[in-house]
Design a protein around this motif. Structure first.
Motif, PDB file in Angstrom:
ATOM      1  N   GLU A   1       0.755  -1.157   0.096  1.00  0.00           N
ATOM      2  CA  GLU A   1      -0.043  -0.077  -0.101  1.00  0.00           C
ATOM      3  C   GLU A   1       0.677   1.148  -0.137  1.00  0.00           C
ATOM      4  O   GLU A   1       0.497   2.470  -0.535  1.00  0.00           O
ATOM      5  N   THR A   2       1.938   1.252   0.543  1.00  0.00           N
ATOM      6  CA  THR A   2       2.837   2.608   0.789  1.00  0.00           C
ATOM      7  C   THR A   2       3.247   2.818  -0.782  1.00  0.00           C
ATOM      8  O   THR A   2       3.066   4.170  -0.946  1.00  0.00           O
ATOM      9  N   MET A   3       3.381   2.123  -1.571  1.00  0.00           N
ATOM     10  CA  MET A   3       3.860   2.443  -3.032  1.00  0.00           C
ATOM     11  C   MET A   3       2.440   2.923  -3.771  1.00  0.00           C
ATOM     12  O   MET A   3       2.600   4.133  -4.491  1.00  0.00           O
ATOM     13  N   LYS A   4       1.373   2.525  -3.363  1.00  0.00           N
ATOM     14  CA  LYS A   4       0.230   3.181  -3.867  1.00  0.00           C
ATOM     15  C   LYS A   4      -0.058   4.616  -3.610  1.00  0.00           C
ATOM     16  O   LYS A   4      -0.537   5.308  -4.139  1.00  0.00           O
ATOM     17  N   VAL A   5       0.091   4.519  -2.215  1.00  0.00           N
ATOM     18  CA  VAL A   5      -0.138   6.045  -1.544  1.00  0.00           C
ATOM     19  C   VAL A   5       0.987   7.017  -2.169  1.00  0.00           C
ATOM     20  O   VAL A   5       0.580   8.163  -2.479  1.00  0.00           O
ATOM     21  N   LEU A   6       2.267   6.521  -2.380  1.00  0.00           N
ATOM     22  CA  LEU A   6       3.041   7.609  -2.668  1.00  0.00           C
ATOM     23  C   LEU A   6       2.943   7.870  -4.346  1.00  0.00           C
ATOM     24  O   LEU A   6       3.005   9.087  -4.729  1.00  0.00           O
ATOM     25  N   GLU A   7       2.326   6.880  -4.930  1.00  0.00           N
ATOM     26  CA  GLU A   7       1.841   7.363  -6.356  1.00  0.00           C
ATOM     27  C   GLU A   7       0.787   8.495  -6.272  1.00  0.00           C
ATOM     28  O   GLU A   7       0.554   9.518  -7.216  1.00  0.00           O
ATOM     29  N   ALA A   8      -0.114   8.111  -5.410  1.00  0.00           N
ATOM     30  CA  ALA A   8      -1.427   9.026  -5.144  1.00  0.00           C
ATOM     31  C   ALA A   8      -1.013  10.318  -4.844  1.00  0.00           C
ATOM     32  O   ALA A   8      -1.260  11.496  -5.237  1.00  0.00           O
ATOM     33  N   LEU A   9       0.037  10.452  -4.100  1.00  0.00           N
ATOM     34  CA  LEU A   9       0.762  11.835  -3.557  1.00  0.00           C
ATOM     35  C   LEU A   9       1.222  12.598  -4.642  1.00  0.00           C
ATOM     36  O   LEU A   9       1.238  13.852  -4.893  1.00  0.00           O
ATOM     37  N   GLU A  10       2.107  11.648  -5.420  1.00  0.00           N
ATOM     38  CA  GLU A  10       2.701  12.295  -6.575  1.00  0.00           C
ATOM     39  C   GLU A  10       1.660  12.839  -7.491  1.00  0.00           C
ATOM     40  O   GLU A  10       1.909  13.921  -8.030  1.00  0.00           O
ATOM     41  N   PHE A  11       0.674  12.175  -7.814  1.00  0.00           N
ATOM     42  CA  PHE A  11      -0.214  12.540  -8.872  1.00  0.00           C
ATOM     43  C   PHE A  11      -1.035  14.046  -8.176  1.00  0.00           C
ATOM     44  O   PHE A  11      -1.556  14.603  -8.928  1.00  0.00           O
ATOM     45  N   SER A  12      -1.189  13.742  -6.866  1.00  0.00           N
ATOM     46  CA  SER A  12      -2.010  14.958  -6.315  1.00  0.00           C
ATOM     47  C   SER A  12      -1.012  16.493  -6.525  1.00  0.00           C
ATOM     48  O   SER A  12      -1.717  17.398  -6.089  1.00  0.00           O
ATOM     49  N   ARG A  13       0.181  16.103  -6.588  1.00  0.00           N
ATOM     50  CA  ARG A  13       0.994  17.388  -6.637  1.00  0.00           C
ATOM     51  C   ARG A  13       0.729  18.342  -5.332  1.00  0.00           C
ATOM     52  O   ARG A  13       0.539  19.490  -5.514  1.00  0.00           O
ATOM     53  N   ILE A  14       0.817  17.719  -4.232  1.00  0.00           N
ATOM     54  CA  ILE A  14       0.686  18.522  -2.990  1.00  0.00           C
ATOM     55  C   ILE A  14       1.752  19.376  -2.869  1.00  0.00           C
ATOM     56  O   ILE A  14       3.057  18.990  -2.960  1.00  0.00           O
ATOM     57  N   ASN A  15       1.362  20.584  -2.148  1.00  0.00           N
ATOM     58  CA  ASN A  15       2.713  21.606  -1.996  1.00  0.00           C
ATOM     59  C   ASN A  15       2.201  22.105  -0.828  1.00  0.00           C
ATOM     60  O   ASN A  15       1.287  22.316  -0.232  1.00  0.00           O
ATOM     61  N   GLY A  16       3.302  22.285  -0.168  1.00  0.00           N
ATOM     62  CA  GLY A  16       3.525  22.727   1.094  1.00  0.00           C
ATOM     63  C   GLY A  16       2.973  21.903   2.232  1.00  0.00           C
ATOM     64  O   GLY A  16       2.886  22.323   3.506  1.00  0.00           O
ATOM     65  N   ILE A  17       3.114  20.404   1.900  1.00  0.00           N
ATOM     66  CA  ILE A  17       2.542  19.534   2.894  1.00  0.00           C
ATOM     67  C   ILE A  17       3.947  18.663   3.218  1.00  0.00           C
ATOM     68  O   ILE A  17       4.377  18.090   2.188  1.00  0.00           O
ATOM     69  N   TYR A  18       4.218  18.372   4.364  1.00  0.00           N
ATOM     70  CA  TYR A  18       5.583  17.555   4.735  1.00  0.00           C
ATOM     71  C   TYR A  18       4.757  16.144   4.895  1.00  0.00           C
ATOM     72  O   TYR A  18       3.904  15.974   5.500  1.00  0.00           O
ATOM     73  N   VAL A  19       5.737  15.274   4.417  1.00  0.00           N
ATOM     74  CA  VAL A  19       5.317  13.608   4.332  1.00  0.00           C
ATOM     75  C   VAL A  19       6.237  12.858   5.123  1.00  0.00           C
ATOM     76  O   VAL A  19       7.449  12.955   4.670  1.00  0.00           O
ATOM     77  N   ASP A  20       5.973  12.064   6.141  1.00  0.00           N
ATOM     78  CA  ASP A  20       7.005  11.097   6.480  1.00  0.00           C
ATOM     79  C   ASP A  20       6.225   9.912   6.138  1.00  0.00           C
ATOM     80  O   ASP A  20       5.053   9.412   6.024  1.00  0.00           O
ATOM     81  N   VAL A  21       7.087   9.074   5.781  1.00  0.00           N
ATOM     82  CA  VAL A  21       6.663   7.565   5.180  1.00  0.00           C
ATOM     83  C   VAL A  21       7.813   6.774   5.982  1.00  0.00           C
ATOM     84  O   VAL A  21       9.096   6.748   6.195  1.00  0.00           O
ATOM     85  N   VAL A  22       6.904   5.627   6.902  1.00  0.00           N
ATOM     86  CA  VAL A  22       7.557   4.765   7.583  1.00  0.00           C
ATOM     87  C   VAL A  22       7.640   3.219   7.090  1.00  0.00           C
ATOM     88  O   VAL A  22       6.519   3.010   6.619  1.00  0.00           O
ATOM     89  N   VAL A  23       8.603   2.547   7.012  1.00  0.00           N
ATOM     90  CA  VAL A  23       8.505   1.081   6.864  1.00  0.00           C
ATOM     91  C   VAL A  23       9.342   0.305   7.710  1.00  0.00           C
ATOM     92  O   VAL A  23      10.158   1.160   8.727  1.00  0.00           O
ATOM     93  N   GLY A  24       9.519  -0.751   7.839  1.00  0.00           N
ATOM     94  CA  GLY A  24       9.919  -2.007   8.823  1.00  0.00           C
ATOM     95  C   GLY A  24      11.116  -2.582   7.870  1.00  0.00           C
ATOM     96  O   GLY A  24      11.208  -2.546   6.556  1.00  0.00           O
ATOM     97  N   ASN A  25      12.135  -3.090   8.618  1.00  0.00           N
ATOM     98  CA  ASN A  25      12.979  -3.996   7.805  1.00  0.00           C
ATOM     99  C   ASN A  25      12.428  -5.173   7.240  1.00  0.00           C
ATOM    100  O   ASN A  25      13.023  -5.682   6.266  1.00  0.00           O
ATOM    101  N   ALA A  26      11.218  -5.503   7.458  1.00  0.00           N
ATOM    102  CA  ALA A  26      10.352  -6.583   6.723  1.00  0.00           C
ATOM    103  C   ALA A  26       9.866  -6.359   5.625  1.00  0.00           C
ATOM    104  O   ALA A  26       9.547  -7.210   4.639  1.00  0.00           O
ATOM    105  N   ASN A  27       9.874  -5.108   5.174  1.00  0.00           N
ATOM    106  CA  ASN A  27       9.476  -4.665   3.918  1.00  0.00           C
ATOM    107  C   ASN A  27      10.253  -4.917   2.897  1.00  0.00           C
ATOM    108  O   ASN A  27      11.315  -4.400   2.657  1.00  0.00           O
ATOM    109  N   PRO A  28       9.861  -5.949   1.780  1.00  0.00           N
ATOM    110  CA  PRO A  28      10.733  -6.327   0.869  1.00  0.00           C
ATOM    111  C   PRO A  28      10.959  -5.256  -0.286  1.00  0.00           C
ATOM    112  O   PRO A  28      11.882  -5.746  -1.080  1.00  0.00           O
ATOM    113  N   VAL A  29      10.322  -4.125  -0.418  1.00  0.00           N
ATOM    114  CA  VAL A  29      10.615  -3.044  -1.429  1.00  0.00           C
ATOM    115  C   VAL A  29      11.113  -1.916  -0.530  1.00  0.00           C
ATOM    116  O   VAL A  29      10.854  -0.638  -1.214  1.00  0.00           O
TER     117      VAL A  29
END
Length: 347
Positions: A190-218
């Motif tokens: 889902e993380t990648m899907k949300v990143l694609e959505a955020l890129e498409f939305s072209r959000i400006n002025g919004i700070y984004v934190d993305v968190v993953v674990g060591n078990a995430n294969p990508v």
């Protein structure tokens, strides 16, 4: 007192079971108990990480085994131990068949569950989820003598969450900071899907934190995407509570972190990434504490684009969601020893 915990984590299972057991273990150790883990190896397992944190871990064979075979392997480990007070089991694949085979080898058995779909022979059961009729749903599944700790008031929380909750800010509804976290392994990506959505939305002025674990294969690909989009990337962190407190809106899955977000009043859209999350996620959405976007198979990038737009133009909805989340978790253990820890220590 020595407590043993039978739990697994992997890329396919996820890490939520392990993380809540680690939290319970830390509480028990702080109260003077000795704690050991029994865990199967496999892709994305957390045995090495837990040993680095200082836990004693008995690594079990990789693969799929029957309940009887699993119990036999556990018993072989226990037979070499001097003191056998409690066995805590947090595993959807184990039920009363496993319990009954383990019982002669330990004084007491405790169960952590979410599903209420199978019988257990145990002295204690914890289910910290909110669901329809959550106070009655284990009535026919455990012995009458079993002590039940049911509902969000028994949520296992790290001390930093308790501290932040005392100082939690009233949210204004405007979104200036986003948090994206779908668990330690994010098996549905889902993380990648949300990143694609955020890129498409072209959000400006919004700070984004993305968190993953060591078990995430990508995770490497996610890190590269974050660098390209100028988002902040975090991997296997111990300060998630601070990111939740600082965020104005969050994308995440059901499960433990959904309750943590609610506890801090963080408005969030939740994707159901496993069948065991469905009931509690839907119930929490009906309460108004989250937005439920649905089962991951039915959620596409455009759905995430749409829900982000909906959040950005509805600050009043954000405020109301935050208030409902705080109300739902309002009676969670605020201070002192968690009742489950106290019960285990009293043995």
């Amino acid at each position: 007192m020595h407590v043993y915990i039978r739990v697994d984590g992997s890329t396919s299972i996820g890490t939520g079971h392990v993380m809540r057991c680690v939290l319970l273990a830390e509480m028990l150790i702080q109260a003077g108990a000795a704690v050991s883990f029994l865990m199967r190896t496999g892709q994305g397992h957390l045995c090495d990480w837990m040993e680095q944190k200082g836990f004693q871990v008995f690594s079990m064979r990789e693969g799929t085994f029957t309940q009887s075979e699993d119990a036999d392997e556990v018993i072989a480990i226990l037979n070499d131990q001097a003191r056998l007070d409690w066995m805590i089991v947090d595993h959807y694949g184990l039920d009363e068949q496993w319990d009954n085979k383990i019982r002669p080898h330990v004084r007491h058995i405790a169960v952590i569950d979410d599903l209420a779909n199978r019988k257990h022979t145990c002295k204690l059961l914890l289910d910290q989820n909110y669901a329809p009729n959550f106070e009655q749903r284990y009535d026919s599944l455990v012995p009458s003598s079993c002590q039940l700790f049911l509902g969000p008031s028994y949520l296992l929380l790290r001390p930093e969450f308790l501290h932040i909750r005392q100082l939690v800010r009233k949210r204004a509804g405007n979104i200036e900071r986003l948090l994206v976290f779908y668990g330690g392994s994010d098996p549905t990506n889902e993380t990648m899907k949300v990143l694609e959505a955020l890129e498409f939305s072209r959000i400006n002025g919004i700070y984004v934190d993305v968190v993953v674990g060591n078990a995430n294969p990508v995770r490497s690909a996610i890190q590269e995407q974050c660098a390209r989009l100028n988002f902040q990337y975090h991997c296997q962190i111990d300060y998630l509570s601070l990111l939740m407190d600082g965020a104005d809106f969050s994308f995440g899955a059901g499960g433990v972190t959904m309750w943590e977000r609610c506890y801090l009043g963080l408005p969030s859209v939740v994707t159901i990434v496993a069948d065991n999350q469905r009931e509690s996620t839907e119930a929490t959405a009906r309460f108004g504490a989250i937005w439920n976007i649905g089962f991951y198979d039915d959620v596409c990038v455009q759905d995430y684009v749409n829900v982000l737009h909906r959040a950005l133009i509805n600050p009043i909805s954000m405020v109301k969601m935050s208030e409902r989340a705080l109300r739902l978790l309002g009676n969670s253990t605020e201070a002192g020893m968690h009742p489950v820890v106290k019960t285990i220590l009293e043995g």
